[in-house]
Scaffold this motif. Structure first.
Motif, mmCIF file in Angstrom:
data_model
loop_
_atom_site.group_PDB
_atom_site.id
_atom_site.type_symbol
_atom_site.label_atom_id
_atom_site.label_comp_id
_atom_site.label_asym_id
_atom_site.label_seq_id
_atom_site.Cartn_x
_atom_site.Cartn_y
_atom_site.Cartn_z
ATOM 1 N N VAL A 197 30.723 36.811 47.159
ATOM 2 C CA VAL A 197 30.512 35.672 46.034
ATOM 3 C C VAL A 197 30.546 36.493 44.594
ATOM 4 N N VAL A 198 30.887 35.714 43.572
ATOM 5 C CA VAL A 198 31.125 36.384 42.457
ATOM 6 C C VAL A 198 30.363 35.689 41.261
ATOM 7 N N ASN A 199 30.078 36.404 40.258
ATOM 8 C CA ASN A 199 29.214 35.799 39.054
ATOM 9 C C ASN A 199 30.293 35.465 37.980
ATOM 10 N N GLN A 200 30.432 34.474 37.458
ATOM 11 C CA GLN A 200 31.353 34.203 36.386
ATOM 12 C C GLN A 200 30.545 33.852 35.082
ATOM 13 N N ARG A 201 31.187 34.641 34.191
ATOM 14 C CA ARG A 201 30.544 34.746 32.794
ATOM 15 C C ARG A 201 28.824 34.915 32.786
ATOM 16 N N GLY A 202 28.503 35.631 33.805
ATOM 17 C CA GLY A 202 26.975 35.796 33.879
ATOM 18 C C GLY A 202 26.046 34.614 34.118
ATOM 19 N N THR A 203 26.880 33.419 34.227
ATOM 20 C CA THR A 203 25.921 32.059 34.270
ATOM 21 C C THR A 203 26.115 31.354 35.588
ATOM 22 N N SER A 204 26.934 31.733 36.228
ATOM 23 C CA SER A 204 27.416 30.789 37.575
ATOM 24 C C SER A 204 27.744 31.648 38.579
ATOM 25 N N GLU A 225 43.291 37.466 42.351
ATOM 26 C CA GLU A 225 41.930 37.181 41.614
ATOM 27 C C GLU A 225 40.879 37.623 42.503
ATOM 28 N N ILE A 226 40.937 38.054 43.743
ATOM 29 C CA ILE A 226 39.692 38.436 44.602
ATOM 30 C C ILE A 226 39.558 40.041 44.096
ATOM 31 N N TYR A 227 40.746 40.632 43.842
ATOM 32 C CA TYR A 227 40.666 42.034 43.418
ATOM 33 C C TYR A 227 40.173 42.128 42.002
ATOM 34 N N GLU A 228 40.580 41.328 41.164
ATOM 35 C CA GLU A 228 39.994 41.349 39.659
ATOM 36 C C GLU A 228 38.439 41.020 39.834
ATOM 37 N N GLU A 229 37.940 40.154 40.457
ATOM 38 C CA GLU A 229 36.621 39.691 40.300
ATOM 39 C C GLU A 229 35.840 40.432 41.320
ATOM 40 N N SER A 230 36.183 41.319 42.322
ATOM 41 C CA SER A 230 35.278 42.101 43.032
ATOM 42 C C SER A 230 35.791 43.589 43.125
ATOM 43 N N GLY A 231 37.131 43.718 42.749
ATOM 44 C CA GLY A 231 37.518 45.339 43.238
ATOM 45 C C GLY A 231 38.151 45.346 44.559
ATOM 46 N N ILE A 232 38.148 44.544 45.587
ATOM 47 C CA ILE A 232 38.436 44.302 46.731
ATOM 48 C C ILE A 232 39.932 44.353 46.987
ATOM 49 N N LEU A 266 31.879 46.957 46.057
ATOM 50 C CA LEU A 266 32.281 45.916 45.335
ATOM 51 C C LEU A 266 32.095 46.538 43.697
ATOM 52 N N LYS A 267 33.442 46.172 43.017
ATOM 53 C CA LYS A 267 33.378 46.960 41.470
ATOM 54 C C LYS A 267 34.406 45.948 40.988
ATOM 55 N N PRO A 268 33.835 44.722 40.211
ATOM 56 C CA PRO A 268 34.679 43.863 39.246
ATOM 57 C C PRO A 268 35.703 44.518 38.526
ATOM 58 N N ILE A 269 36.776 44.006 38.291
ATOM 59 C CA ILE A 269 37.559 44.548 37.208
ATOM 60 C C ILE A 269 37.611 43.723 35.838
ATOM 61 N N ASP A 270 37.540 42.262 36.189
ATOM 62 C CA ASP A 270 37.528 41.296 35.203
ATOM 63 C C ASP A 270 36.173 41.158 34.459
ATOM 64 N N PRO A 271 36.097 41.419 33.046
ATOM 65 C CA PRO A 271 34.770 41.350 32.484
ATOM 66 C C PRO A 271 34.074 39.981 32.421
ATOM 67 N N HIS A 272 34.969 38.986 32.460
ATOM 68 C CA HIS A 272 34.250 37.560 32.621
ATOM 69 C C HIS A 272 33.363 37.294 33.951
ATOM 70 N N ASN A 273 33.855 38.385 35.027
ATOM 71 C CA ASN A 273 33.145 38.247 36.354
ATOM 72 C C ASN A 273 32.470 39.421 36.405
ATOM 73 N N PRO A 274 31.033 39.822 35.824
ATOM 74 C CA PRO A 274 30.639 40.990 35.884
ATOM 75 C C PRO A 274 29.797 41.485 37.231
ATOM 76 N N LYS A 329 28.897 40.115 44.839
ATOM 77 C CA LYS A 329 27.846 40.804 45.906
ATOM 78 C C LYS A 329 28.234 40.058 47.435
ATOM 79 N N TRP A 330 27.698 40.686 48.283
ATOM 80 C CA TRP A 330 27.875 40.398 49.703
ATOM 81 C C TRP A 330 26.644 39.655 49.969
ATOM 82 N N VAL A 331 26.776 38.097 50.673
ATOM 83 C CA VAL A 331 25.681 37.295 50.969
ATOM 84 C C VAL A 331 26.000 36.736 52.503
ATOM 85 N N ASP A 332 24.828 36.750 53.182
ATOM 86 C CA ASP A 332 24.744 36.042 54.339
ATOM 87 C C ASP A 332 25.183 34.782 54.404
#
Length: 136
Positions: free
Chosen positions: A20-27, A48-55, A98-106, A109-112
């Motif tokens: 799961v990814v955080n968008q703009r620090g708010t969602s 998009e997965i790469y930009e938002e997670s580094g995977i 996990l190392k997000p590349i996109d600054p809008h997706n700071p 994390k891995w979640v069960d």
């Protein structure tokens, strides 16, 4: 109203956890974003997965279908000026760092699996995940 197409995925790691990814620090969301000119759904999802997670190492498993929802505004409410069609696929990865590349997706994390729906911010994302959960 503007109509756009996005692509993303449900990504499982070796522990069967979901990305799961955080968008703009708010969602919180499943990783996804706009399909750019010249891309197909899978190419866009992987980018998009790469930009938002580094995977980067992703194994496509199957198509999970699509759903529609409005984009979210900065207050996490529906912005009815844009209706998105979101195509989702199931992917697996052996990468865990996990190392997000996109600054809008700071943050990412891995979640069960059992906790993902509770974390997702948009109700349509939750509904999609709950329907897809049985297929993963």
């Amino acid at each position: 109203m503007k109509k756009t197409k996005s692509s993303g995925g449900i990504i499982l790691n070796s522990k069967n956890q979901v990305l799961v990814v955080n968008q703009r620090g708010t969602s919180w969301s499943l990783p996804k974003g706009g399909i750019e000119k010249g891309e197909n759904k899978i190419q866009a999802a992987k980018r998009e997965i790469y930009e938002e997670s580094g995977i980067k190492e992703l194994e496509f498993v199957k198509d999970l279908g699509s759903y529609q929802r409005y984009k979210m505004d900065k207050y996490n409410k529906d912005d009815k000026s844009e209706l998105k069609t979101i195509f989702m696929s199931l992917f697996k990865t052996d990468e865990n760092k996990l190392k997000p590349i996109d600054p809008h997706n700071p943050e990412a994390k891995w979640v069960d699996k059992e906790k993902v729906a509770d974390l997702l911010t948009h109700k349509k994302d939750k509904e999609f995940f709950l329907k897809a959960k049985n297929a993963i």
